[in-house]
Design an enzyme around this catalytic site. Structure first.
Site, short mmCIF file in Angstrom:
data_model
loop_
_atom_site.label_atom_id
_atom_site.label_comp_id
_atom_site.label_asym_id
_atom_site.label_seq_id
_atom_site.Cartn_x
_atom_site.Cartn_y
_atom_site.Cartn_z
N TYR A 1 -1.67 13.43 3.19
CA TYR A 1 -0.84 12.84 2.12
C TYR A 1 -1.52 13.02 0.76
O TYR A 1 -0.88 13.42 -0.23
CB TYR A 1 -0.64 11.36 2.44
CG TYR A 1 0.03 10.54 1.37
CD1 TYR A 1 1.41 10.57 1.19
CD2 TYR A 1 -0.73 9.70 0.53
CE1 TYR A 1 2.02 9.79 0.21
CE2 TYR A 1 -0.12 8.93 -0.44
CZ TYR A 1 1.25 8.97 -0.60
OH TYR A 1 1.85 8.21 -1.57
N SER B 1 0.37 9.99 -6.72
CA SER B 1 -0.33 8.82 -6.14
C SER B 1 -1.78 8.85 -6.58
O SER B 1 -2.35 9.93 -6.80
CB SER B 1 -0.27 8.89 -4.61
OG SER B 1 -1.11 7.91 -4.04
P1 NAP Z 1 9.52 4.17 0.72
O1 NAP Z 1 9.81 2.74 0.44
O2 NAP Z 1 9.01 4.58 2.06
O3 NAP Z 1 10.82 5.04 0.34
C1 NAP Z 1 10.80 6.42 0.51
C2 NAP Z 1 12.08 6.99 -0.04
O4 NAP Z 1 12.05 8.42 0.07
C3 NAP Z 1 13.31 6.54 0.72
O5 NAP Z 1 14.36 6.36 -0.23
C4 NAP Z 1 13.62 7.73 1.63
O6 NAP Z 1 15.01 7.83 1.98
C5 NAP Z 1 13.22 8.88 0.73
N1 NAP Z 1 12.92 10.14 1.39
C6 NAP Z 1 11.89 10.45 2.21
N2 NAP Z 1 11.94 11.75 2.57
C7 NAP Z 1 13.03 12.28 1.97
C8 NAP Z 1 13.64 13.56 1.97
N3 NAP Z 1 13.12 14.59 2.65
N4 NAP Z 1 14.78 13.75 1.26
C9 NAP Z 1 15.32 12.72 0.55
N5 NAP Z 1 14.78 11.49 0.50
C10 NAP Z 1 13.66 11.27 1.21
O7 NAP Z 1 8.43 4.74 -0.31
P2 NAP Z 1 7.81 4.17 -1.68
O8 NAP Z 1 6.61 3.39 -1.34
O9 NAP Z 1 8.87 3.60 -2.55
O10 NAP Z 1 7.28 5.54 -2.29
C11 NAP Z 1 8.00 6.31 -3.23
C12 NAP Z 1 7.07 7.36 -3.79
O11 NAP Z 1 5.92 6.70 -4.35
C13 NAP Z 1 6.52 8.32 -2.72
O12 NAP Z 1 6.46 9.62 -3.24
C14 NAP Z 1 5.13 7.79 -2.45
O13 NAP Z 1 4.25 8.80 -2.01
C15 NAP Z 1 4.74 7.27 -3.83
N6 NAP Z 1 3.67 6.26 -3.79
C16 NAP Z 1 3.85 5.06 -3.15
C17 NAP Z 1 2.81 4.13 -3.12
C18 NAP Z 1 2.91 2.79 -2.46
O14 NAP Z 1 1.90 2.07 -2.37
N7 NAP Z 1 4.09 2.39 -1.99
C19 NAP Z 1 1.58 4.45 -3.73
C20 NAP Z 1 1.44 5.69 -4.35
C21 NAP Z 1 2.49 6.58 -4.38
P3 NAP Z 1 15.66 6.93 3.19
O15 NAP Z 1 15.70 5.50 2.67
O16 NAP Z 1 17.01 7.50 3.35
O17 NAP Z 1 14.76 7.08 4.36
#
Ligand code: NAP
Length: 243
Positions: free
Chosen positions: A152, A138
């Site tokens: 985080y 991130s």
């Molecule tokens: P999201 O929509 O909240 O989805 C999170 C995903 O991670 C879900 O599929 C969830 O599974 C899974 N998950 C969480 N904990 C887990 C575990 N212990 N074991 C297996 N699966 C797990 O998140 P997102 O925004 O797409 O983010 C994805 C990645 O991008 C993350 O690492 C986040 O830090 C990074 N990121 C996101 C942003 C942003 O603005 N969105 C910015 C920078 C970085 P379930 O569906 O089963 O709960």
């Protein structure tokens, strides 16, 4: 080489977009999820409808036994796992640093750092020349996320360091390890952080004046995984609209 990828947290957001894209590009995809079985199956069905190969698999990737079970299951389905996207991650409600309790800190480290360590280690034990890993870090690793979620940001800083160190250890084996650093991306994650409209609020401060999409992040992940990035390792792509 037949391409078999595990996408952790593939049921929603960036992980779902990445699974769909890699499925369309010919990878056999193991769509990992924690709890959201229905969404994971929707991703798998969509890949299969498009002529691809995929299956959904529940595993908590912050747990060692689950990670081994996940790799074994992917191997049993599709043969040797060749690629990995460490995407699973969590954050909690926006808080000042002093208000972050220790249990929360440990949970964030577990979900974001332990999972990355465990999945990378399992992958490297099984990978061969030509394999690749992309870690989803991130921009928070650079900004520190003050007044929101320093815990985080710390976890993403650890992922960056792991990416660099591991990439140097395995470079001579022909295995590449890179990371993407998304900025503000439209996904469910911001609701978990207590502000579903966070991306729209931040948009005026982003040089490109908008939030990003999960598909835009997935495109960078797919490129780093691919042979088009064959001389790229230990590198980071900021997918953050210039921020
Ligand atoms: P999201 O929509 O909240 O989805 C999170 C995903 O991670 C879900 O599929 C969830 O599974 C899974 N998950 C969480 N904990 C887990 C575990 N212990 N074991 C297996 N699966 C797990 O998140 P997102 O925004 O797409 O983010 C994805 C990645 O991008 C993350 O690492 C986040 O830090 C990074 N990121 C996101 C942003 C942003 O603005 N969105 C910015 C920078 C970085 P379930 O569906 O089963 O709960």
């Amino acid at each position: 080489m037949s391409k078999v990828v595990i996408v952790t947290g593939g049921s929603r957001g960036i992980g779902a977009a990445t699974s769909l894209l890699l499925g369309a590009k010919g990878y056999a995809v193991c769509v990992n999820y924690l709890a959201n079985q229905e969404r994971a199956h929707e991703v798998v069905d969509s890949i299969i409808r498009g002529g691809g190969r995929a299956f959904a698999y529940q595993a908590d990737v912050s747990k060692e036994a689950d990670v081994i079970r996940l790799f074994d299951a992917a191997e049993a389905h599709f043969g040797s796992v060749t690629h990995l996207v460490n995407n699973a991650g969590i954050l909690f409600t926006q808080s000042k640093f002093v208000d972050i309790d220790f249990e929360r800190f440990k949970q964030v480290m577990g979900s974001n750092v332990d999972s990355c360590f465990l999945c990378c280690r399992e992958a490297i034990r099984r990978f061969r020349q030509g394999s690749a890993i992309v870690n989803v870090s991130s921009r928070a690793s650079q900004t520190g996320s003050p007044f929101e979620y320093v815990d985080y940001a710390v976890s993403k800083g650890a992922m960056d360091t792991l990416t660099k160190g591991l990439s140097l250890e395995v470079a001579a084996l022909g295995i590449r390890v890179n990371a993407v650093r998304p900025g503000s991306i439209y996904t469910d994650m911001h609701a978990d952080g207590g502000e579903p409209g966070r991306v729209d609020r931040l948009a005026p401060q982003i040089p490109m004046q908008r939030g990003g999409t999960a598909e835009e992040v997935a495109n960078s992940i797919a490129w780093l995984l691919s042979e088009e990035a064959s001389y790229v390792t230990g590198s980071f792509i900021d997918v953050a609209g210039g921020r």
